[in-house]
Design a protein around this motif. Structure first.
Motif, PDB file in Angstrom:
ATOM      1  N   GLY A 114      63.719  70.891 101.370  1.00 35.91           N
ATOM      2  CA  GLY A 114      64.902  70.310 101.725  1.00 35.91           C
ATOM      3  C   GLY A 114      64.963  69.283 102.832  1.00 35.91           C
ATOM      4  O   GLY A 114      65.673  68.668 103.100  1.00 35.91           O
ATOM      5  N   THR A 115      63.632  69.157 103.449  1.00 37.88           N
ATOM      6  CA  THR A 115      63.670  67.971 104.441  1.00 37.88           C
ATOM      7  C   THR A 115      62.802  66.866 103.724  1.00 37.88           C
ATOM      8  O   THR A 115      62.248  66.923 102.784  1.00 37.88           O
ATOM      9  N   THR A 116      62.941  65.454 104.465  1.00 44.72           N
ATOM     10  CA  THR A 116      62.033  64.646 104.091  1.00 44.72           C
ATOM     11  C   THR A 116      61.151  64.211 105.212  1.00 44.72           C
ATOM     12  O   THR A 116      61.489  64.233 106.182  1.00 44.72           O
TER      13      THR A 116
ATOM     14  N   GLY B 100      60.056  59.103 103.881  1.00 48.27           N
ATOM     15  CA  GLY B 100      61.337  59.417 103.075  1.00 48.27           C
ATOM     16  C   GLY B 100      60.887  60.053 101.906  1.00 48.27           C
ATOM     17  O   GLY B 100      61.728  60.241 100.871  1.00 48.27           O
ATOM     18  N   GLU B 101      59.904  60.774 101.714  1.00 43.74           N
ATOM     19  CA  GLU B 101      59.540  61.629 100.752  1.00 43.74           C
ATOM     20  C   GLU B 101      60.001  63.283 100.835  1.00 43.74           C
ATOM     21  O   GLU B 101      59.820  63.513 101.944  1.00 43.74           O
ATOM     22  N   GLN B 102      60.705  63.923  99.615  1.00 43.18           N
ATOM     23  CA  GLN B 102      60.719  65.190  99.776  1.00 43.18           C
ATOM     24  C   GLN B 102      59.449  66.052 100.214  1.00 43.18           C
ATOM     25  O   GLN B 102      58.549  65.914  99.638  1.00 43.18           O
ATOM     26  N   VAL B 103      59.579  66.824 101.323  1.00 37.32           N
ATOM     27  CA  VAL B 103      58.527  67.472 101.753  1.00 37.32           C
ATOM     28  C   VAL B 103      58.547  68.857 100.928  1.00 37.32           C
ATOM     29  O   VAL B 103      59.565  69.734 101.237  1.00 37.32           O
TER      30      VAL B 103
ATOM     31  N   LYS C 292      57.060  72.705 100.108  1.00 33.88           N
ATOM     32  CA  LYS C 292      56.859  73.816 101.258  1.00 33.88           C
ATOM     33  C   LYS C 292      55.166  73.808 101.462  1.00 33.88           C
ATOM     34  O   LYS C 292      54.546  73.890 102.476  1.00 33.88           O
ATOM     35  N   LEU C 293      54.552  73.316 100.361  1.00 31.93           N
ATOM     36  CA  LEU C 293      52.898  73.427 100.651  1.00 31.93           C
ATOM     37  C   LEU C 293      52.340  72.237 101.470  1.00 31.93           C
ATOM     38  O   LEU C 293      51.663  72.456 102.280  1.00 31.93           O
ATOM     39  N   ASP C 294      53.108  71.281 101.513  1.00 32.86           N
ATOM     40  CA  ASP C 294      52.859  69.869 102.227  1.00 32.86           C
ATOM     41  C   ASP C 294      52.839  70.645 103.747  1.00 32.86           C
ATOM     42  O   ASP C 294      52.058  70.369 104.650  1.00 32.86           O
ATOM     43  N   ASP C 295      53.842  71.183 104.091  1.00 32.73           N
ATOM     44  CA  ASP C 295      54.301  71.580 105.434  1.00 32.73           C
ATOM     45  C   ASP C 295      53.229  72.591 105.870  1.00 32.73           C
ATOM     46  O   ASP C 295      52.769  72.681 106.826  1.00 32.73           O
ATOM     47  N   PHE C 296      52.932  73.558 104.830  1.00 38.36           N
ATOM     48  CA  PHE C 296      52.030  74.658 105.106  1.00 38.36           C
ATOM     49  C   PHE C 296      50.822  74.132 105.553  1.00 38.36           C
ATOM     50  O   PHE C 296      49.986  74.417 106.612  1.00 38.36           O
ATOM     51  N   ALA C 297      50.261  73.003 104.439  1.00 35.68           N
ATOM     52  CA  ALA C 297      48.969  72.539 104.845  1.00 35.68           C
ATOM     53  C   ALA C 297      48.924  71.582 106.080  1.00 35.68           C
ATOM     54  O   ALA C 297      47.913  71.565 106.923  1.00 35.68           O
ATOM     55  N   ASN C 298      50.055  70.932 106.468  1.00 32.74           N
ATOM     56  CA  ASN C 298      49.806  70.261 107.705  1.00 32.74           C
ATOM     57  C   ASN C 298      49.969  71.256 108.932  1.00 32.74           C
ATOM     58  O   ASN C 298      48.961  71.136 109.701  1.00 32.74           O
ATOM     59  N   ARG C 299      50.569  72.340 108.890  1.00 32.35           N
ATOM     60  CA  ARG C 299      50.451  73.226 110.189  1.00 32.35           C
ATOM     61  C   ARG C 299      49.336  73.859 110.086  1.00 32.35           C
ATOM     62  O   ARG C 299      48.764  74.029 111.213  1.00 32.35           O
ATOM     63  N   THR C 300      48.770  74.150 108.820  1.00 31.27           N
ATOM     64  CA  THR C 300      47.114  74.713 109.016  1.00 31.27           C
ATOM     65  C   THR C 300      46.325  73.975 109.585  1.00 31.27           C
ATOM     66  O   THR C 300      45.515  74.460 110.390  1.00 31.27           O
ATOM     67  N   ILE C 301      46.402  72.670 109.284  1.00 25.31           N
ATOM     68  CA  ILE C 301      45.272  71.820 109.886  1.00 25.31           C
ATOM     69  C   ILE C 301      45.426  71.630 111.199  1.00 25.31           C
ATOM     70  O   ILE C 301      44.678  71.807 112.221  1.00 25.31           O
ATOM     71  N   VAL C 302      46.741  71.246 111.859  1.00 27.07           N
ATOM     72  CA  VAL C 302      47.195  71.235 113.271  1.00 27.07           C
ATOM     73  C   VAL C 302      46.673  72.446 113.999  1.00 27.07           C
ATOM     74  O   VAL C 302      45.958  72.499 115.134  1.00 27.07           O
ATOM     75  N   GLN C 303      47.162  73.649 113.412  1.00 22.59           N
ATOM     76  CA  GLN C 303      46.774  74.981 114.310  1.00 22.59           C
ATOM     77  C   GLN C 303      45.329  75.343 114.318  1.00 22.59           C
ATOM     78  O   GLN C 303      44.818  75.892 115.228  1.00 22.59           O
ATOM     79  N   THR C 304      44.643  74.850 113.326  1.00 23.63           N
ATOM     80  CA  THR C 304      43.200  75.264 113.262  1.00 23.63           C
ATOM     81  C   THR C 304      42.190  74.484 114.111  1.00 23.63           C
ATOM     82  O   THR C 304      41.453  74.792 114.741  1.00 23.63           O
TER      83      THR C 304
END
Ligand code: P6P
Length: 343
Positions: A68-70, A74-77, A79-91
């Motif tokens: 529900g976010t972009t 400007g692209e629809q995010v 859920k997996l995009d968000d998960f992948a991003n957080r995984t790399i940052v936190q790792t």
């Protein structure tokens, strides 16, 4: 009395070469290596395993679909995009190997929290490239690029550390989540591919020293944009798909995820193109975490990568999310395309 049995050098052993072993062998060949690069790469590898595990179960774990976010594009995010991003940052952030990160999913540079050491490397990535393919179970990927920092050590990294040319990349690679998951990387001299064995939880060397064919037989471009292209690009597509005196008619393959289209191009040869069009004057693909790392890999495999005029690796970045046209693949095929596209 038992006799010591020599099992011979590990690289000839039946277990094959793990990515871990490949990195350590590389580190041992560099007397000045501190282990920082190997440590960072091991974190990237862990993130790839975590993302790969989640992607393979996406249909079951209820994280398909949109948040529900972009994002900054400007692209629809998804859920997996968000998960992948957080995984790399936190790792990576706590590992002390990087001083700043850049992600397709995050508008601003990602600073390393002050409680963690500021490392000597810079990591940029597209956490889940081709996310439009997630819901239809087609291949997607992660792209990453590593530079050395250019600002003084010991302090937080800045945008200056991120805005570096592809020619100065230390290492780049991608993970493709497909019929099998693979990690392909290069430090500039050669390109090696590793296939993930989920039963063991390791990447094993499966494609050593990948070299792209001088010329292929496949072109990869979204022909749905034909009427938005320049006349030069239109003429090139008309030419490449017709038989002529010194070449066969090329076949069209387009998966819609750069990692998947370029993985095929790297292995089979041919060309992948995302040209400028009336809607995207500088094309659609982003320079720092899509075009540059892929250009680094393709050039290391003997291929070519241009923005239509200059080598992508020589572009001096001015913005974190800037876009660039992309003509990338077998050297003969890229040269052919540039003859048309430059008119
Ligand atoms: P189009 C995926 O969204 C992506 O960024 C690349 O991975 C892919 O090559 C391209 O866009 C596809 O764009 O306009 O053909 O759907």
């Amino acid at each position: 009395m038992t006799h010591a049995v020599s099992i011979g050098p590990l690289h000839e052993s039946p277990i094959g070469t793990t990515l871990e072993r490949h990195l350590l062998d590389r580190q041992r060949q560099m007397p000045e290596a501190t282990g920082d690069f190997t440590g960072l790469f091991q974190q990237i590898m862990l993130a790839a395993k975590i993302i790969g595990s989640r992607v393979s179960k996406a249909g079951l774990s209820g994280i398909l679909g949109r948040t529900g976010t972009t994002n900054v594009q400007g692209e629809q995010v998804m859920k997996l995009d968000d998960f992948a991003n957080r995984t790399i940052v936190q790792t990576v952030e706590a590992g002390g190997h990087v001083c700043i990160m850049g992600s397709e999913e995050v508008e601003e540079p990602i600073k390393i929290p002050s409680q963690y050491p500021q490392g000597k490397y810079v990591l940029q990535f597209d956490p889940l490239d081709g996310s439009g393919n997630i819901d239809i179970n087609a291949s997607i990927g992660t792209i990453f690029s590593i530079h050395r920092r250019v600002t003084p050590e010991g302090q937080q990294g800045t945008l200056e550390d991120l805005l570096q040319k592809g020619r100065d990349i230390v290492a780049a690679g991608y993970v493709i989540y497909g019929s099998s998951n693979m990690l392909v990387y290069s430090t500039g001299d050669q390109v090696d591919g590793f296939t993930y064995d989920p039963g063991v939880g390791e990447f094993f060397l499966s494609h050593p020293k990948i070299r792209i064919p001088e010329r292929g037989g496949i072109y990869s471009i979204n022909e749905g944009n034909y009427h938005n292209w320049s006349e030069g690009t239109q003429k090139w597509v008309d030419w490449i798909k017709a038989p002529s005196e010194n070449k066969q008619a090329y076949r069209l393959r387009y998966i819609g995820a750069m990692v998947a289209d370029l993985h095929r191009t790297l292995l089979r040869g041919g060309i992948f193109v995302y040209p400028p069009d009336v809607k995207n004057k500088r094309g659609k693909l982003r320079l720092l975490y899509e075009a540059s790392p892929m250009a680094f890999l393709v050039e290391a495999a003997g291929g070519a990568a241009s923005d239509g005029k200059n080598a992508i690796l020589d572009i001096v970045p001015t913005e974190l999310h800037q876009r660039t046209p992309v003509f990338i693949g077998s050297p003969v095929d890229v040269a052919d395309a540039l003859r048309f596209a430059q008119h």
